[in-house]
Design an enzyme around this catalytic site. Structure first.
Site, PDB file in Angstrom:
ATOM      1  N   ASP A   1       0.849  -1.196   0.000  1.00 22.21           N
ATOM      2  CA  ASP A   1       0.000   0.000   0.000  1.00 22.21           C
ATOM      3  C   ASP A   1       0.883   1.243   0.000  1.00 22.21           C
ATOM      4  O   ASP A   1       1.696   1.427   0.897  1.00 22.21           O
ATOM      5  CB  ASP A   1      -0.888  -0.043   1.255  1.00 22.21           C
ATOM      6  CG  ASP A   1      -1.664   1.249   1.446  1.00 22.21           C
ATOM      7  OD1 ASP A   1      -1.883   1.963   0.448  1.00 22.21           O
ATOM      8  OD2 ASP A   1      -2.052   1.531   2.600  1.00 22.21           O
TER       9      ASP A   1
ATOM     10  N   HIS B   1      -4.402 -17.254  -4.665  1.00 21.92           N
ATOM     11  CA  HIS B   1      -5.245 -16.419  -3.800  1.00 21.92           C
ATOM     12  C   HIS B   1      -6.532 -17.108  -3.364  1.00 21.92           C
ATOM     13  O   HIS B   1      -7.320 -16.523  -2.633  1.00 21.92           O
ATOM     14  CB  HIS B   1      -5.579 -15.122  -4.539  1.00 21.92           C
ATOM     15  CG  HIS B   1      -6.400 -15.387  -5.768  1.00 21.92           C
ATOM     16  ND1 HIS B   1      -5.902 -16.049  -6.873  1.00 21.92           N
ATOM     17  CD2 HIS B   1      -7.689 -15.114  -6.063  1.00 21.92           C
ATOM     18  CE1 HIS B   1      -6.850 -16.168  -7.783  1.00 21.92           C
ATOM     19  NE2 HIS B   1      -7.948 -15.606  -7.321  1.00 21.92           N
ATOM     20  N   ASP B   2      -6.787 -18.322  -3.846  1.00 23.44           N
ATOM     21  CA  ASP B   2      -8.031 -19.017  -3.511  1.00 23.44           C
ATOM     22  C   ASP B   2      -7.844 -20.165  -2.521  1.00 23.44           C
ATOM     23  O   ASP B   2      -8.794 -20.901  -2.248  1.00 23.44           O
ATOM     24  CB  ASP B   2      -8.660 -19.603  -4.788  1.00 23.44           C
ATOM     25  CG  ASP B   2      -9.205 -18.528  -5.705  1.00 23.44           C
ATOM     26  OD1 ASP B   2      -9.594 -17.460  -5.212  1.00 23.44           O
ATOM     27  OD2 ASP B   2      -9.243 -18.766  -6.937  1.00 23.44           O
TER      28      ASP B   2
ATOM     29  N   ASP C   1      -1.864  -1.220  -3.789  1.00 15.84           N
ATOM     30  CA  ASP C   1      -2.180  -0.456  -5.001  1.00 15.84           C
ATOM     31  C   ASP C   1      -1.044  -0.534  -6.003  1.00 15.84           C
ATOM     32  O   ASP C   1       0.006  -1.148  -5.742  1.00 15.84           O
ATOM     33  CB  ASP C   1      -2.506   1.000  -4.624  1.00 15.84           C
ATOM     34  CG  ASP C   1      -1.480   1.568  -3.666  1.00 15.84           C
ATOM     35  OD1 ASP C   1      -0.277   1.425  -3.954  1.00 15.84           O
ATOM     36  OD2 ASP C   1      -1.871   2.124  -2.609  1.00 15.84           O
TER      37      ASP C   1
ATOM     38  N   ASN D   1      -0.284   4.556  -0.157  1.00 13.70           N
ATOM     39  CA  ASN D   1      -0.854   5.825   0.312  1.00 13.70           C
ATOM     40  C   ASN D   1      -1.567   5.737   1.658  1.00 13.70           C
ATOM     41  O   ASN D   1      -2.324   6.631   2.024  1.00 13.70           O
ATOM     42  CB  ASN D   1      -1.805   6.395  -0.752  1.00 13.70           C
ATOM     43  CG  ASN D   1      -2.997   5.466  -0.990  1.00 13.70           C
ATOM     44  OD1 ASN D   1      -3.012   4.340  -0.486  1.00 13.70           O
ATOM     45  ND2 ASN D   1      -3.979   5.936  -1.725  1.00 13.70           N
TER      46      ASN D   1
ATOM     47  N   ASP E   1      -9.764 -16.514 -15.961  1.00 16.40           N
ATOM     48  CA  ASP E   1     -10.585 -16.920 -14.826  1.00 16.40           C
ATOM     49  C   ASP E   1     -11.670 -17.926 -15.242  1.00 16.40           C
ATOM     50  O   ASP E   1     -12.356 -17.701 -16.244  1.00 16.40           O
ATOM     51  CB  ASP E   1     -11.242 -15.648 -14.260  1.00 16.40           C
ATOM     52  CG  ASP E   1     -11.835 -15.842 -12.895  1.00 16.40           C
ATOM     53  OD1 ASP E   1     -11.092 -16.172 -11.969  1.00 16.40           O
ATOM     54  OD2 ASP E   1     -13.065 -15.660 -12.752  1.00 16.40           O
TER      55      ASP E   1
ATOM     56  N   ASP F   1      -4.026   3.941   2.858  1.00 14.93           N
ATOM     57  CA  ASP F   1      -5.454   3.648   3.063  1.00 14.93           C
ATOM     58  C   ASP F   1      -5.688   2.184   3.449  1.00 14.93           C
ATOM     59  O   ASP F   1      -6.826   1.738   3.558  1.00 14.93           O
ATOM     60  CB  ASP F   1      -6.288   4.029   1.838  1.00 14.93           C
ATOM     61  CG  ASP F   1      -5.946   3.185   0.622  1.00 14.93           C
ATOM     62  OD1 ASP F   1      -5.000   2.364   0.699  1.00 14.93           O
ATOM     63  OD2 ASP F   1      -6.627   3.338  -0.419  1.00 14.93           O
TER      64      ASP F   1
ATOM     65  N   GLU G   1      -7.598 -20.977 -15.948  1.00 16.11           N
ATOM     66  CA  GLU G   1      -7.914 -21.583 -14.653  1.00 16.11           C
ATOM     67  C   GLU G   1      -8.773 -22.803 -14.967  1.00 16.11           C
ATOM     68  O   GLU G   1      -9.894 -22.669 -15.439  1.00 16.11           O
ATOM     69  CB  GLU G   1      -8.666 -20.595 -13.757  1.00 16.11           C
ATOM     70  CG  GLU G   1      -8.808 -21.119 -12.348  1.00 16.11           C
ATOM     71  CD  GLU G   1      -9.832 -20.372 -11.503  1.00 16.11           C
ATOM     72  OE1 GLU G   1      -9.830 -20.573 -10.291  1.00 16.11           O
ATOM     73  OE2 GLU G   1     -10.650 -19.614 -12.050  1.00 16.11           O
TER      74      GLU G   1
ATOM     75  N   ASP H   1      -5.173 -10.712 -15.476  1.00 16.07           N
ATOM     76  CA  ASP H   1      -6.278 -11.627 -15.248  1.00 16.07           C
ATOM     77  C   ASP H   1      -7.389 -11.257 -16.229  1.00 16.07           C
ATOM     78  O   ASP H   1      -7.666 -10.077 -16.447  1.00 16.07           O
ATOM     79  CB  ASP H   1      -6.783 -11.462 -13.804  1.00 16.07           C
ATOM     80  CG  ASP H   1      -7.111 -12.782 -13.149  1.00 16.07           C
ATOM     81  OD1 ASP H   1      -7.960 -13.504 -13.696  1.00 16.07           O
ATOM     82  OD2 ASP H   1      -6.528 -13.085 -12.091  1.00 16.07           O
TER      83      ASP H   1
HETATM   84  C1  GLC Z   1     -11.791 -17.740  -9.796  1.00 15.28           C
HETATM   85  C2  GLC Z   1     -10.950 -16.776  -9.009  1.00 15.28           C
HETATM   86  C3  GLC Z   1     -11.642 -16.512  -7.711  1.00 15.28           C
HETATM   87  C4  GLC Z   1     -12.973 -15.879  -8.013  1.00 15.28           C
HETATM   88  C5  GLC Z   1     -13.797 -16.727  -8.972  1.00 15.28           C
HETATM   89  C6  GLC Z   1     -14.898 -15.935  -9.567  1.00 15.28           C
HETATM   90  O1  GLC Z   1     -11.891 -18.964  -9.189  1.00 15.28           O
HETATM   91  O2  GLC Z   1      -9.657 -17.264  -8.863  1.00 15.28           O
HETATM   92  O3  GLC Z   1     -10.879 -15.711  -6.860  1.00 15.28           O
HETATM   93  O4  GLC Z   1     -13.694 -15.705  -6.830  1.00 15.28           O
HETATM   94  O5  GLC Z   1     -13.035 -17.193 -10.050  1.00 15.28           O
HETATM   95  O6  GLC Z   1     -14.399 -14.970 -10.451  1.00 15.28           O
HETATM   96 CA    CA Z   2      -3.542   2.150  -1.130  1.00 13.98          CA
END
Ligand code: GLC
Ligand code: CA
Length: 566
Positions: free
Chosen positions: A29, A336-337, A37, A31, A207, A33, A262, A106
């Site tokens: 981050d 991230h999932d 970013d 700034n 995705d 908040d 994905e 993405d």
């Molecule tokens: C994919 C992404 C996930 C998102 C889902 C809906 O699985 O990796 O983070 O919630 O698609 O877009």
């Molecule tokens: Ca920020």
């Protein structure tokens, strides 16, 4: 049978690259908040360069109301306000170029946000020109059009009073599914892809791409088996390959870029249909077979929390065979999932460092393109989530509401979330020992792991034996030895629940990986036919006496060694 020989593989830059995934909200981050970013990313590009990665995959940074942290896009040409502006984006791309880093964006086109202008139009009337950009259906006797369930709880159909019809949303009701049957929609998407490619990006991570072609009769889902529903009903629809080939013809093939889909719902037998070089669709996919090992297939939010190494190895072996020399794999153990890879597949207590290195070795020594998820390079671990207030993910929050309504055992519910929540991967990157781990000068949008004084990039950089320095060595080793990239793969002791041992070979070059993926010592015997060769130790995660014979070994917990055989 697929051909599988290293010498038949076409060599190219994206097979030899290492990819690093940034989850922008949690990276840095600039700034104060509390939200990561683009300027924050720019300020940390040197870290990526130092690691030796080649490509950066950014989770979505497009304009979004953030119902699902950017996976709900309201303007595909704009940047999320919290992240910055298009000027920041251009600057980031230029700064990446200076450092020889390529950018992969993405691409979220199975659905948009309900705040996207297309959907705003679409919901106005049945004859609106954008009506058909989404799936609108009448209810069946006061019920939704089919029994499809959303990934994020409840029905996948949402009633909309304006036109008295339902629209489809496989994710939240703020993520309506786009109708790829509509030619105009497809052209809009291709146009948008060209916009970003013309700016100079080098690829897309797509995705939930296997979901874009729907079974238009919306056949009944298996309500007691989510996994089966995903594979047979939601993914791999009738026109999926036609759509991907069209996208390839019209857009992808015109640029020197790379793509990864994905691959949710794609089985080991189907993978090659998406990635075969003959088919001209995608370069690679992420398959999820190993991500299901600790889960309950009937209910993806629940699971057992342990896994069998023999099953883990079999998945990698089977995919290696199935993709052969015409396909290509992507290698990942987290994103991230999912929870953190060390907490999930390793031991985040006594052997955090050793197991982080042992698992990383798997990523960098199999055939395929390796992905590092932010924070894994310093061995970040799962966060100690306690109460519902600690969670941020819409998946958890929706499921919580549903569990309350259904009067489920809430302690049991929370316990499973504590283990499986996607939020584990989303706690801020730990840069140094200053307040808020150097992530923000303000208050972070989600909890910062209390171990940041111990586990952070600054400390990892200074410590010769750190996880991060081991990652650097691995990346370098892979760059110096194309055998690790393209080489054939022969596995030994498939049934062992402790040892993952394999030989990678190309022409005369032979590299042997011996990896004890367990918290106990393991007896190891070198396969007989390899005993005569000379051995040069290339990398290890414990002190090893080079003079030691390796005919038989007692491997320490999570001990890994890579040898060149002569
Ligand atoms: C994919 C992404 C996930 C998102 C889902 C809906 O699985 O990796 O983070 O919630 O698609 O877009
Ligand atoms: Ca920020």
């Amino acid at each position: 049978m697929n051909q599988n020989n290293a010498t038949e593989i076409q060599k190219t830059w994206w097979k030899e690259s290492v990819i690093y995934q940034i989850y922008p909200r949690s990276f840095c981050d600039s700034n104060g908040d509390g939200i990561g970013d683009i300027q924050g990313i720019i300020s940390k590009l040197d870290h990526l360069q130092e690691l030796g990665v080649n490509i950066v995959w950014l989770s979505p940074i497009y304009a979004s109301p953030n119902d699902d942290n950017g996976y709900d896009i309201s303007d595909y040409y704009g940047i999320m306000q919290e992240f910055g502006t298009i000027e920041d984006f251009d600057q980031m791309l230029a700064e990446m170029k200076k450092r020889n880093l390529k950018l992969m964006m993405d691409l979220v086109v199975n659905h948009s946000s309900d705040e996207h202008q297309w959907f705003q139009e679409s919901r106005k009337s049945k004859d609106n020109p954008y009506r058909d950009f989404y799936f609108w259906r009448k209810g069946e006797n006061g019920n939704s059009p089919s029994n499809w369930r959303s990934f994020f709880s409840g029905s996948a159909w949402q009633y909309d009073p304006t036109t008295e019809e339902y629209y489809l949303h496989l994710f939240t009701k703020k993520q309506p599914d786009l109708n790829w049957e509509n030619e105009k929609l497809r052209q809009e998407i291709y146009k948008m892809m060209r916009f970003w490619l013309d700016k100079g990006i080098s690829g897309f991570r797509m995705d939930v791409i296997p979901f874009i072609s729907k079974h238009l009769d919306f056949p009944p889902a298996y309500l007691d088996n989510f996994d089966k529903t995903m594979k047979e009903i939601y993914a791999n629809g009738p026109r999926i390959h036609e759509f991907l080939q069209e996208m390839n013809r019209e857009v992808l093939s015109k640029y020197d870029i790379t793509t990864v889909g994905e691959g949710a719902g794609i089985s080991v037998h189907q993978g090659i249909e998406y990635v075969s070089s003959d088919k001209k669709e995608l370069h690679t996919i992420f398959h999820f077979d190993h991500m299901g090992l600790d889960r309950n297939p009937k209910n993806h939010m629940d699971g057992i929390g342990t896994y069998k190494l023999s099953a883990f190895k079999k998945i990698f072996t089977d995919w290696h065979q199935a993709l052969g020399s015409k396909g290509w794999n992507s290698l990942f153990l987290s994103n991230h999932d999912f929870p953190r890879m060390v907490s999930r597949f390793g031991n985040d207590q006594e052997y955090r460092i050793e197991s982080a290195k042992s698992l990383a070795t798997v990523l960098f020594t199999l055939r395929g393109t390796p992905y590092i998820y932010q924070g894994d390079e310093i061995g970040m671990v799962n966060y100690p989530f306690q109460n519902i207030e600690d969670f941020r993910d819409v998946q958890v929050l929706n499921a919580y509401k549903e569990a309350l309504e259904e009067q489920q055992d809430m302690e049991k519910f929370l316990d499973s979330q504590r283990r499986f929540t996607r939020d584990h991967a989303r706690t801020p990157m730990q840069w140094d020992e200053s307040e808020n781990a150097g992530f923000t000068g303000g208050k972070a949008w989600i909890g910062i792991h209390p171990n940041y004084l111990e586990v952070n990039v600054k400390k990892s950089r200074q410590d010769r034996d750190s996880v991060m320095n081991y990652y650097k060595k691995l990346i370098n080793l892979r760059k110096q030895n194309l055998t690790l990239v393209y080489g054939d793969y022969e596995i030994f002791y498939e049934d062992s629940e402790q040892i993952y041992c394999y030989l990678r070979s190309m022409n005369e070059d032979k590299l042997l990986i011996i990896n004890n993926i367990s918290s106990h010592t393991a007896d190891f015997e070198l396969p007989k036919h390899l005993q005569e060769s000379g051995k040069e130790l290339l990398l290890s995660n414990y002190e090893v006496s080079v003079a030691q014979s390796i005919k038989t070994l007692v491997l320490r917990p999570y001990e890994v060694r890579i040898y060149r055989l002569q």
